[in-house]
Motif scaffolding. Structure first.
Motif, PDB file in Angstrom:
ATOM      1  N   LEU A 111       0.831  -1.199   0.000  1.00  0.00           N
ATOM      2  CA  LEU A 111       0.000   0.000   0.000  1.00  0.00           C
ATOM      3  C   LEU A 111       0.867   1.251   0.000  1.00  0.00           C
ATOM      4  N   ASP A 112       0.424   2.279  -0.749  1.00  0.00           N
ATOM      5  CA  ASP A 112       1.087   3.582  -0.767  1.00  0.00           C
ATOM      6  C   ASP A 112       0.430   4.491   0.256  1.00  0.00           C
ATOM      7  N   VAL A 113       1.197   4.905   1.260  1.00  0.00           N
ATOM      8  CA  VAL A 113       0.680   5.770   2.319  1.00  0.00           C
ATOM      9  C   VAL A 113       0.864   7.226   1.909  1.00  0.00           C
ATOM     10  N   ILE A 114      -0.247   7.990   1.903  1.00  0.00           N
ATOM     11  CA  ILE A 114      -0.163   9.411   1.552  1.00  0.00           C
ATOM     12  C   ILE A 114      -0.610  10.315   2.701  1.00  0.00           C
ATOM     13  N   GLU A 115      -1.052   9.706   3.807  1.00  0.00           N
ATOM     14  CA  GLU A 115      -1.443  10.501   4.973  1.00  0.00           C
ATOM     15  C   GLU A 115      -1.294   9.648   6.226  1.00  0.00           C
ATOM     16  N   ASP A 116      -0.769  10.244   7.289  1.00  0.00           N
ATOM     17  CA  ASP A 116      -0.659   9.591   8.588  1.00  0.00           C
ATOM     18  C   ASP A 116      -1.646  10.276   9.519  1.00  0.00           C
ATOM     19  N   ASN A 117      -2.724   9.566   9.876  1.00  0.00           N
ATOM     20  CA  ASN A 117      -3.840  10.185  10.592  1.00  0.00           C
ATOM     21  C   ASN A 117      -4.139   9.379  11.849  1.00  0.00           C
ATOM     22  N   GLN A 118      -3.412   9.693  12.930  1.00  0.00           N
ATOM     23  CA  GLN A 118      -3.612   9.038  14.217  1.00  0.00           C
ATOM     24  C   GLN A 118      -3.516   7.517  14.092  1.00  0.00           C
ATOM     25  N   GLN A 119      -4.606   6.783  14.274  1.00  0.00           N
ATOM     26  CA  GLN A 119      -4.576   5.320  14.179  1.00  0.00           C
ATOM     27  C   GLN A 119      -4.822   4.822  12.757  1.00  0.00           C
ATOM     28  N   TRP A 120      -4.828   5.751  11.783  1.00  0.00           N
ATOM     29  CA  TRP A 120      -5.172   5.383  10.414  1.00  0.00           C
ATOM     30  C   TRP A 120      -4.112   5.877   9.428  1.00  0.00           C
ATOM     31  N   TYR A 121      -3.988   5.142   8.332  1.00  0.00           N
ATOM     32  CA  TYR A 121      -3.208   5.609   7.189  1.00  0.00           C
ATOM     33  C   TYR A 121      -4.170   5.989   6.068  1.00  0.00           C
ATOM     34  N   GLY A 122      -3.875   7.134   5.419  1.00  0.00           N
ATOM     35  CA  GLY A 122      -4.547   7.449   4.176  1.00  0.00           C
ATOM     36  C   GLY A 122      -3.791   6.773   3.043  1.00  0.00           C
ATOM     37  N   ILE A 123      -4.501   6.002   2.222  1.00  0.00           N
ATOM     38  CA  ILE A 123      -3.895   5.165   1.191  1.00  0.00           C
ATOM     39  C   ILE A 123      -4.310   5.656  -0.195  1.00  0.00           C
ATOM     40  N   ARG A 124      -3.370   5.665  -1.123  1.00  0.00           N
ATOM     41  CA  ARG A 124      -3.669   5.973  -2.524  1.00  0.00           C
ATOM     42  C   ARG A 124      -4.041   4.689  -3.250  1.00  0.00           C
ATOM     43  N   ASP A 125      -5.226   4.715  -3.882  1.00  0.00           N
ATOM     44  CA  ASP A 125      -5.638   3.521  -4.618  1.00  0.00           C
ATOM     45  C   ASP A 125      -6.628   3.891  -5.716  1.00  0.00           C
ATOM     46  N   SER A 126      -6.758   2.986  -6.672  1.00  0.00           N
ATOM     47  CA  SER A 126      -7.715   3.147  -7.770  1.00  0.00           C
ATOM     48  C   SER A 126      -9.056   2.571  -7.315  1.00  0.00           C
ATOM     49  N   ILE A 127     -10.082   3.405  -7.301  1.00  0.00           N
ATOM     50  CA  ILE A 127     -11.376   3.030  -6.734  1.00  0.00           C
ATOM     51  C   ILE A 127     -12.463   3.059  -7.807  1.00  0.00           C
ATOM     52  N   PHE A 128     -13.290   2.045  -7.807  1.00  0.00           N
ATOM     53  CA  PHE A 128     -14.422   1.949  -8.718  1.00  0.00           C
ATOM     54  C   PHE A 128     -15.680   2.477  -8.022  1.00  0.00           C
ATOM     55  N   ARG A 129     -16.408   3.344  -8.719  1.00  0.00           N
ATOM     56  CA  ARG A 129     -17.679   3.860  -8.186  1.00  0.00           C
ATOM     57  C   ARG A 129     -18.757   3.775  -9.259  1.00  0.00           C
ATOM     58  N   GLN A 130     -19.977   3.627  -8.801  1.00  0.00           N
ATOM     59  CA  GLN A 130     -21.120   3.511  -9.700  1.00  0.00           C
ATOM     60  C   GLN A 130     -22.220   4.460  -9.223  1.00  0.00           C
ATOM     61  N   TYR A 131     -22.774   5.197 -10.193  1.00  0.00           N
ATOM     62  CA  TYR A 131     -23.841   6.146  -9.902  1.00  0.00           C
ATOM     63  C   TYR A 131     -25.063   5.798 -10.745  1.00  0.00           C
ATOM     64  N   ASP A 132     -26.225   6.040 -10.182  1.00  0.00           N
ATOM     65  CA  ASP A 132     -27.489   5.843 -10.890  1.00  0.00           C
ATOM     66  C   ASP A 132     -28.249   7.153 -10.757  1.00  0.00           C
ATOM     67  N   GLU A 133     -28.272   7.946 -11.837  1.00  0.00           N
ATOM     68  CA  GLU A 133     -28.724   9.326 -11.769  1.00  0.00           C
ATOM     69  C   GLU A 133     -30.052   9.562 -12.482  1.00  0.00           C
ATOM     70  N   ASP A 134     -30.926  10.352 -11.845  1.00  0.00           N
ATOM     71  CA  ASP A 134     -32.136  10.885 -12.483  1.00  0.00           C
ATOM     72  C   ASP A 134     -31.809  12.261 -13.047  1.00  0.00           C
ATOM     73  N   TYR A 135     -32.358  12.555 -14.253  1.00  0.00           N
ATOM     74  CA  TYR A 135     -32.066  13.845 -14.861  1.00  0.00           C
ATOM     75  C   TYR A 135     -33.304  14.693 -15.114  1.00  0.00           C
TER      76      TYR A 135
END
Length: 391
Positions: A111-135
């Motif tokens: 994992l690539d760490v881009i943020e050190d946040n107390q008990q957590w690491y912020g990680i850089r990653d490729s994320i898939f998202r899906q939207y279902d939109e009304d227009y």
């Protein structure tokens, strides 16, 4: 990266299955611009989230929907860590155990760490998202997006590669099992309780048993290859093995020796992207059995075990066979998903006490950070369960 392909239902579709109209493309463009302005304002890689401060329901909903988009090229990586938790790790949208789950990571994932946040690491990653939109109140479009984002993982689920070690409960977990004509795959793994008993041992015991190794292979009168040809003399005839170097049809042979107790010749063969071993009957010259790796014969000459370190699946392909006269019959083949034998042939042997001894590494730590094979070993021994040969 936004994936946009009009008339491709899996990427963008209206519920009536018609192609996307120009009007909807304009609306979609407006939507994306609005999302972009949102991220540039509050969800860039420079945002550090303190969960001790109150967050409105609306802001939380925006994070869950849109994530924290980052600029891959301009986001500095602080360090790299590995998932060391036995059950893997979970990436969440925010640094909180109550935050939305985004992705699962297997043990050993870098994992690539881009943020050190107390008990957590912020990680850089490729994320898939899906939207279902009304227009316009009547039409709906499905949008799928893959982009670089910042997600969060608990620090105590990560560490150095050297901290990944085998535990006793890891040893018999299989990803697939074949018995006879029945083949099964197990997405989350399954314990193999029949056929084999696998134990974790220390190096001292391993070295103590090394002098008890048995070997039925004879190198006397070894057959040499000449001009790419191996000629094996049989009882009444001869068998010729000819190298083939035509790229994907490659077959290069190497004579290993004779197993006189089984009336077999042993030959190694290397393919375009693989390897194997063949037992060839000394009398008739037919193929008795083929193995993915060296076939180790038990001291009582009832069993053979072959254990191949599969670098593609990063697991061990193990075959257990029973010996019936000059026949070698498969009992099981299984994918042991948590360990892999070392590349040193001297570090696997069947001892006269009835155990097969192996030097191994955790599959997740098989490769070192520099890309070379891990030279740290643990040690196991395998015993065939009584009665297996009669099954």
């Amino acid at each position: 990266m936004l994936v946009l392909k009009p008339c491709t239902p899996l990427l963008i579709k209206r519920l009536n299955n018609n192609c996307i109209s120009n009007k909807h493309l304009l609306i979609l463009t407006a939507l994306l611009l609005s999302l972009g302005s949102y991220h540039s304002a509050i969800a860039s890689q420079s945002v550090t989230i303190d969960m001790r401060k109150p967050m409105s329901a609306a802001q939380l909903a925006e994070y869950n929907r849109d994530g924290i988009v980052i600029d891959y090229d301009n986001t500095p990586v602080l360090k790299q860590v590995y998932v060391t938790a036995k059950d893997g790790a979970i990436a969440r949208q925010l640094p909180s155990g109550a935050a939305k789950k985004i992705k699962d990571y297997r043990i050993g994932t870098k994992l690539d760490v881009i943020e050190d946040n107390q008990q957590w690491y912020g990680i850089r990653d490729s994320i898939f998202r899906q939207y279902d939109e009304d227009y316009d109140g009547q039409d709906r479009m499905q949008i799928e997006v893959v982009r670089w984002e910042k997600v969060y993982i608990k620090k105590d689920q990560t560490g150095l590669l050297d901290s990944i070690v085998l535990m006793p409960k890891d040893l018999n977990i299989v990803s697939h099992l074949s018995v006879g004509k029945k083949d099964e795959s197990f997405e989350t793994g399954k314990a193999l309780n029949d056929y084999l008993k696998i134990e974790l041992i220390d190096k001292a015991l391993f070295e103590k048993k090394r002098p008890l190794a048995v070997d039925f292979l004879s190198h006397k009168n070894a057959i040499k290859k000449r001009d790419g040809v191996i000629s094996i003399q049989l009882a009444k005839d001869s068998l010729t093995l000819v190298d083939n170097n035509l790229e994907e049809d490659t077959e290069n042979y190497r004579y290993i020796g004779r197993i006189d107790d089984l009336d077999q010749h042993l030959v190694a063969v290397r393919y375009w992207e693989g390897q194997g071993y063949r037992m060839i009957d000394q009398v008739e010259g037919h193929l008795t059995q083929e193995f993915l790796d060296y076939p180790y014969i038990s001291p009582n000459k009832k069993y053979i075990i072959s254990a191949y370190a599969n670098p593609y699946e990063q697991q061990t392909e193990l075959g257990l066979y029973k010996i019936d006269g000059r026949e070698v019959k498969p009992i099981i083949s299984a994918g042991l998903q948590n360990w892999m034998p070392t590349m040193e042939s001297a570090d696997i042997f069947w001892a006269s006490d009835g155990y097969l001894y192996l030097a191994v590494t955790h599959s997740a730590a098989y490769w070192q950070e520099d890309g070379n094979l891990n030279n740290r070993s643990q040690y196991i021994r395998i015993k065939v369960v009584d009665g297996v040969a009669t099954q």
